[in-house]
Design an enzyme around this catalytic site. Structure first.
Site, PDB file in Angstrom:
ATOM      1  CG  ASP A 205      -0.163   0.199   2.534  1.00  0.00           C
ATOM      2  OD1 ASP A 205       1.096   0.217   2.511  1.00  0.00           O
ATOM      3  OD2 ASP A 205      -0.813   0.350   3.578  1.00  0.00           O
ATOM      4  CG  ASP A 207       1.753   3.060   4.738  1.00  0.00           C
ATOM      5  OD1 ASP A 207       0.637   2.684   5.128  1.00  0.00           O
ATOM      6  OD2 ASP A 207       2.642   2.273   4.353  1.00  0.00           O
ATOM      7  CG  ASP A 290      -3.200   2.793   5.340  1.00  0.00           C
ATOM      8  OD1 ASP A 290      -4.415   2.574   5.153  1.00  0.00           O
ATOM      9  OD2 ASP A 290      -2.389   1.901   5.647  1.00  0.00           O
TER      10      ASP A 290
HETATM   11  P1  TTP Z   1       1.966  -1.156   6.659  1.00  0.00           P
HETATM   12  O1  TTP Z   1       1.542  -0.308   5.518  1.00  0.00           O
HETATM   13  O2  TTP Z   1       0.995  -2.203   7.087  1.00  0.00           O
HETATM   14  O3  TTP Z   1       3.347  -1.902   6.356  1.00  0.00           O
HETATM   15  P2  TTP Z   1       4.636  -1.506   5.515  1.00  0.00           P
HETATM   16  O4  TTP Z   1       4.453  -0.179   4.864  1.00  0.00           O
HETATM   17  O5  TTP Z   1       5.786  -1.655   6.417  1.00  0.00           O
HETATM   18  O6  TTP Z   1       4.727  -2.656   4.441  1.00  0.00           O
HETATM   19  P3  TTP Z   1       4.009  -2.745   3.009  1.00  0.00           P
HETATM   20  O7  TTP Z   1       5.042  -2.405   2.009  1.00  0.00           O
HETATM   21  O8  TTP Z   1       3.573  -4.159   2.911  1.00  0.00           O
HETATM   22  O9  TTP Z   1       2.871  -1.788   3.000  1.00  0.00           O
HETATM   23  O10 TTP Z   1       2.263  -0.254   7.920  1.00  0.00           O
HETATM   24  C1  TTP Z   1       3.154   0.832   7.883  1.00  0.00           C
HETATM   25  C2  TTP Z   1       3.524   1.265   9.262  1.00  0.00           C
HETATM   26  O11 TTP Z   1       2.446   1.930   9.890  1.00  0.00           O
HETATM   27  C3  TTP Z   1       3.887   0.120  10.180  1.00  0.00           C
HETATM   28  O12 TTP Z   1       5.163   0.363  10.723  1.00  0.00           O
HETATM   29  C4  TTP Z   1       2.947   0.138  11.290  1.00  0.00           C
HETATM   30  C5  TTP Z   1       2.300   1.493  11.206  1.00  0.00           C
HETATM   31  N1  TTP Z   1       0.874   1.463  11.545  1.00  0.00           N
HETATM   32  C6  TTP Z   1       0.451   2.172  12.655  1.00  0.00           C
HETATM   33  O13 TTP Z   1       1.257   2.804  13.339  1.00  0.00           O
HETATM   34  N2  TTP Z   1      -0.862   2.158  12.990  1.00  0.00           N
HETATM   35  C7  TTP Z   1      -1.788   1.463  12.263  1.00  0.00           C
HETATM   36  O14 TTP Z   1      -2.980   1.483  12.605  1.00  0.00           O
HETATM   37  C8  TTP Z   1      -1.333   0.734  11.099  1.00  0.00           C
HETATM   38  C9  TTP Z   1      -2.297  -0.048  10.254  1.00  0.00           C
HETATM   39  C10 TTP Z   1       0.006   0.766  10.783  1.00  0.00           C
HETATM   40 MN    MN Z   2       2.668   0.234   3.784  1.00  0.00          MN
HETATM   41 MN    MN Z   3      -0.425   0.875   5.532  1.00  0.00          MN
END
Ligand code: TTP
Ligand code: MN
Ligand code: MN
Ligand code: MN
Length: 350
Positions: A205, A207, A290
């Site tokens: 995703d 972020d 997100d």
């Molecule tokens: P993710 O997007 O789930 O994971 P990622 O970006 O490390 O891996 P990917 O490439 O698969 O997307 O989460 C990103 C970070 O955000 C992770 O360190 C945890 C944090 N997080 C929060 O702090 N609060 C939340 O509610 C969520 C869902 C994630």
């Molecule tokens: Mn992510």
């Molecule tokens: Mn995420």
């Protein structure tokens, strides 16, 4: 603190993952893959402790300076338990570990993986569906399984959402959001966090962390940004949460809950125009995004918390609490002893 010296035939390593350099590309891929499969499987069975043990072992191997060739080389490294050692030994000797292969072929593991890859489906829901005899995505539709609006969107865009997001796509979405915030509240910054901030070439995703340099100005920003993006047909699905604990059940790996925070956020699916790749024929691709809004005073902690990895965050918080008697979360870092003093003080009042 990082230590990469070889001691008496074994490696020496700092005990917390957040003290170690853990490169994206490392020399023990087959070993960490085996251990992470078992971690995932343990998570699917609700065994958080077992899952964490396998994750820890994998994390130690990722920090080794070279390829492990015998179990003896590991020496008495902390964080690698009996079970993990057996798995490592099997892979080193035979190239595969029978237990891991069994897991990968098992109907339960495969079904749990299929279901938890649906946006909005966590281990509990997937497990219930498995218990009810559901096995495929078609089963979900044919048997009229009750789905939330989020899960319906997840199912509708299943293939797109399980196609890795490329960095270029993440940057393009970041620019679109940048454009939206400049319209709604000039001066707002948009920061790409998550795996991309750690340098990963692709992710599951995007972020994005939003903040404004003047405290308080960020209030109400998210809904305006989302409305504008929506009016531009950039949003296929969204649900927002106001400053509260995230209770949403998502396909989060075990331990996901200990990183939840209270920021205002939006879980969404963007409609991204694409030239090539899987969505090329129709000209667009669904991408999970997100959006998180942090007040400027909490921004450094939010950025740290949203950069991940999940294991790194967990370890950083464990280090803060066990080694420094401090509390770290995505909002602040504080001395837990002082908070107790404060509570004791407030207690004398009432
Ligand atoms: P993710 O997007 O789930 O994971 P990622 O970006 O490390 O891996 P990917 O490439 O698969 O997307 O989460 C990103 C970070 O955000 C992770 O360190 C945890 C944090 N997080 C929060 O702090 N609060 C939340 O509610 C969520 C869902 C994630
Ligand atoms: Mn992510
Ligand atoms: Mn995420
Ligand atoms: Mn990923």
């Amino acid at each position: 603190i990082e230590s990469r010296h070889r001691l008496r035939g074994g490696w020496q390593m700092a005990p917390y993952a957040c003290q170690r350099r853990t490169p994206l590309l490392h020399s023990n891929q087959p070993l960490t893959e085996a251990l992470e499969t078992l971690a995932e499987e343990a998570g699917f069975s609700g065994s958080e402790g077992r899952s964490l043990a396998f994750t820890r072992a994998a994390s130690v191997l990722k920090a080794l300076p070279g390829r492990l060739s015998t179990l003896e080389e590991l020496g008495p490294l902390p964080g690698i338990g009996e079970h993990s050692r057996r798995v490592i030994q099997d892979v080193l000797e035979d190239g595969v570990c029978a237990e891991v292969e069994r897991v990968k072929l098992s109907e339960r593991y495969q079904t749990m993986k299929l279901f938890t890859k649906i946006f909005g489906v966590g281990v509990r829901t997937a497990s219930r569906w498995y218990q009810e005899g559901l096995r495929t995505l078609v089963d979900l539709q044919e048997r009229g399984t009750k789905l939330t609006r989020q899960q319906q969107a997840g199912l509708r865009h299943y293939d797109d959402l399980n196609t890795p997001v490329e960095r270029g796509e993440a940057e393009s979405i970041s620019r679109a959001v940048q454009g939206a915030v400049q319209r709604c509240l000039p001066g707002t910054s948009v920061t790409l966090a998550g795996g991309f901030r750690r340098g990963k070439p692709h992710g599951h995703d995007v972020d994005l962390l939003l903040t404004h340099p003047e405290a308080g100005r960020e209030a109400g920003l998210l809904s305006r940004v989302v409305s504008w993006l929506d009016s531009q047909d950039l949003i296929l699905y969204q649900h927002s949460q106001e400053n509260s604990y995230a209770l949403q059940e998502g396909p989060e790996p075990p331990g996901g809950r200990d990183v939840m925070d209270r920021f205002e956020r939006c879980f969404s699916i963007f409609r991204l125009e694409v030239q090539g790749g899987p969505g090329a024929a129709r000209g667009w691709k669904a991408v999970r995004v997100d959006l998180v809004v942090a007040p400027i005073s909490q921004f450094p902690f939010a950025l740290l918390g949203w950069t991940g990895s999940r294991h790194f965050e967990r370890e950083l918080r464990r280090f803060a609490s066990h080694e420094r008697k401090m509390v770290l979360n995505s909002h602040a870092l504080y001395d837990s002893r002082r908070v107790w003093q404060l509570w004791a003080y407030v207690g004398t009042w009432g």
